[in-house]
Scaffold this active site. Structure first.
Site, PDB file in Angstrom:
ATOM      1  CB  CYS A  85      -0.872  -0.037   1.235  1.00  0.00           C
ATOM      2  SG  CYS A  85       0.059  -0.498   2.703  1.00  0.00           S
TER       3      CYS A  85
HETATM    4  C1  SAM Z   1       0.475  -5.117   3.241  1.00  0.00           C
HETATM    5  S1  SAM Z   1       1.606  -6.433   3.287  1.00  0.00           S
HETATM    6  C2  SAM Z   1       0.519  -7.771   3.593  1.00  0.00           C
HETATM    7  C3  SAM Z   1       0.330  -8.100   5.031  1.00  0.00           C
HETATM    8  C4  SAM Z   1      -0.450  -9.369   5.282  1.00  0.00           C
HETATM    9  N1  SAM Z   1      -1.736  -9.380   4.649  1.00  0.00           N
HETATM   10  C5  SAM Z   1      -0.629  -9.602   6.788  1.00  0.00           C
HETATM   11  O1  SAM Z   1      -1.751  -9.524   7.265  1.00  0.00           O
HETATM   12  O2  SAM Z   1       0.365  -9.872   7.493  1.00  0.00           O
HETATM   13  C6  SAM Z   1       2.007  -6.672   1.612  1.00  0.00           C
HETATM   14  C7  SAM Z   1       3.031  -7.780   1.358  1.00  0.00           C
HETATM   15  O3  SAM Z   1       3.196  -7.943  -0.045  1.00  0.00           O
HETATM   16  C8  SAM Z   1       4.525  -8.387  -0.273  1.00  0.00           C
HETATM   17  N2  SAM Z   1       4.869  -8.144  -1.694  1.00  0.00           N
HETATM   18  C9  SAM Z   1       5.262  -6.981  -2.258  1.00  0.00           C
HETATM   19  N3  SAM Z   1       5.472  -7.125  -3.561  1.00  0.00           N
HETATM   20  C10 SAM Z   1       5.214  -8.420  -3.854  1.00  0.00           C
HETATM   21  C11 SAM Z   1       5.276  -9.176  -5.037  1.00  0.00           C
HETATM   22  N4  SAM Z   1       5.643  -8.610  -6.186  1.00  0.00           N
HETATM   23  N5  SAM Z   1       4.961 -10.480  -4.992  1.00  0.00           N
HETATM   24  C12 SAM Z   1       4.586 -11.061  -3.820  1.00  0.00           C
HETATM   25  N6  SAM Z   1       4.516 -10.380  -2.642  1.00  0.00           N
HETATM   26  C13 SAM Z   1       4.826  -9.086  -2.660  1.00  0.00           C
HETATM   27  C14 SAM Z   1       5.334  -7.545   0.691  1.00  0.00           C
HETATM   28  O4  SAM Z   1       6.596  -8.153   0.950  1.00  0.00           O
HETATM   29  C15 SAM Z   1       4.401  -7.482   1.914  1.00  0.00           C
HETATM   30  O5  SAM Z   1       4.760  -8.444   2.865  1.00  0.00           O
END
Ligand code: SAM
Length: 478
Positions: A85
């Site tokens: 985000c």
């Molecule tokens: C907002 S966090 C999600 C948190 C999770 N829903 C929780 O409740 O703990 C977004 C996650 O997306 C991952 N992310 C970012 N880019 C990504 C990608 N291209 N592919 C997979 N994961 C990704 C980040 O590392 C991060 O941990």
């Protein structure tokens, strides 16, 4: 017990998944079938909690990774997830960064990651989808979507349209127009104000449940007051170059006194650690009496005094008290002496905007003078939390923005373990990686208690679906 299989996309350190695993129903429970995540430390955390075979580590935009998800998740019932985000967030560079940083963020590929989420939804076609994001996403708009209407369209509405176009219902019960909900974690007994938007969608044309809070408000005291005291190491290198150190030097005796008295107060407030804190307090008091009236070399004396304090805290092993499993993540970061004095003198539940405002009852002319940042830019740098309220939104970059998370009575900012409890993670949940990685996983997470309430909403849909199916069967037979 019937199990509904969940695919968690952008799973982070597993906040959302943990909430789904905690959800209770007499006949159904959730099983985290797979979790996709790119970050090393977050994947290690997930492996510990849900099992290595369930974690797909990789980039969602990578075709090979997508194929693996599609191959292994054909029969999942629910897809949940919150794409990163950064560009929507109300905190961090999207709001407070320089113009250059904000321009750069516009082209950030993370802006379009949610499209990959929906691509997988289209292929896997689970019964239910839960999309979660920060409140700031509501202000994200795009041009030219609707040719008739030149106005910009909210991205969140486009996401709902997209889900509808592939056969999902996003409508919410008791409403004609609402398709997404703004939930505040504090309404669900999470000891933290944290607003998140969610879209729940189902493939059966049913109205989606309104997710309603439990009605109990938990506060910082409920979450962290029983933890053992932690005292920070105080940096002494280049003390003479610390911004506004001359203000401390001019008020040398008062600052030392305030610091020593604070340790004495902690001995009162934390009866379980009374003995060790009293020992520390009397040694520091003795040293204070010896040096308090020195008129020269004040900074030199202060440095020696702080070295003495650092040695004592180490020798007395104050920071090792408590259950060994929490000792690692319940550690304070190092602070400088100016910040320590600001932490102590700021009133509980107050902040720098107030102590610098002559009209506020929290105004403090000494702190006003000691404040080291540009007053015309940011006045809200220091925020001391209140015991009696939920905390402010826990951030992913708390190692950097820690000054906004000052403990209500200890002279330091929140430890990762405190952030974990304020996010409603279980007490025995362990985050892998260093301090930054831990704060990031914790601050990015959906608070498990909020996730659990959302998961229970999916139970409602599943029960309604089964009832409708049974009714149809009965009608056919008769
Ligand atoms: C907002 S966090 C999600 C948190 C999770 N829903 C929780 O409740 O703990 C977004 C996650 O997306 C991952 N992310 C970012 N880019 C990504 C990608 N291209 N592919 C997979 N994961 C990704 C980040 O590392 C991060 O941990």
């Amino acid at each position: 017990m019937r199990k509904l299989k969940v695919l968690d996309l952008f799973a982070g350190g597993g906040g959302f998944s943990t909430g789904f695993l905690q959800a209770k129903n007499r006949n159904i429970q959730f099983d985290i079938h797979r979790a996709l995540e790119i970050d090393d430390s977050a994947c290690d955390t997930l492996r510990n909690h849900i099992g290595s075979d369930k974690v797909i580590q990789g980039d969602i935009t990578d075709e090979a990774i997508k194929s693996e998800v599609i191959r292994t998740c054909k029969n999942v019932d629910v897809i949940i997830g919150g794409p990163p985000c950064q560009t929507f967030s109300l905190a961090g560079p999207a709001r407070s960064g320089t113009k250059e940083m904000r321009e750069k963020l516009k082209d950030d590929p993370r802006n379009t990651l949610y499209k990959h989420f929906f691509e997988l939804v289209k292929i896997v076609r689970p019964s239910y989808v839960v999309f979660e994001n920060v409140e700031g996403m509501l202000s994200k708009k795009v041009d030219g979507y609707n040719q008739l209407n030149k106005n910009q369209t909210q991205v969140i509405e486009l996401i709902c349209d997209e889900l509808e176009s592939i056969g999902y219902t996003t409508r919410i019960e008791e409403s004609i127009t609402d398709r997404f909900q703004v939930l505040n974690a504090a309404d669900f007994a999470v000891p933290q104000y944290r607003k998140r938007i969610i879209i729940i969608a189902n493939r059966f044309g049913m109205d989606n449940p309104k997710i309603i809070g439990a009605g109990t408000l938990n506060n910082v005291r409920d979450a962290i007051s029983s933890l053992p005291v932690r005292l920070p190491k105080i940096s002494t290198a280049k003390l003479e170059n610390l911004k506004n150190i001359e203000v401390i030097s001019r008020n040398y005796k008062m600052c030392l006194k305030v610091f020593v008295e604070n340790i004495g107060d902690l001995a009162f407030k934390y009866p379980k650690e009374k003995d060790v804190l009293n020992t520390l307090h009397s040694s520091l008091k003795e040293e204070y009496e010896r040096i308090k009236d020195r008129k020269t070399y004040k900074i030199h004396n202060l440095k020696k005094f702080l070295d003495y304090y650092n040695d004592l805290v180490k020798k007395l092993e104050i920071n090792q008290i408590g259950n060994p499993s929490i000792v690692k993540s319940h550690q304070s970061r190092e602070h400088n002496f100016r910040d320590i004095i600001i932490f102590i003198l700021t009133k509980e539940g107050s902040n720098s905007a107030r102590f610098m405002n002559p009209l506020s009852e929290d105004y403090n002319d000494f702190l006003d003078e000691l404040y080291p940042y540009a007053k015309n830019k940011h006045k809200d740098t220091y925020v001391k939390h209140s015991w009696s309220r939920p905390s402010n939104t826990i951030l992913a970059h708390m190692e950097k923005d820690g000054l906004k998370f000052i403990h209500p009575d200890q002279p330091r900012t929140f430890t990762p373990y405190e952030a974990q409890l304020l996010q409603s993670f279980p007490k025995d949940y362990i985050f892998c990686g260093g301090r930054n990685a831990q704060y990031r996983q914790i601050g990015n997470a959906v608070p498990p208690i909020l996730g659990k309430a959302i998961a229970e909403g999916i139970f409602k849909l599943e029960v309604e679906k089964s009832q409708t199916k049974n009714l149809l069967k009965t009608n056919c037979v008769s």
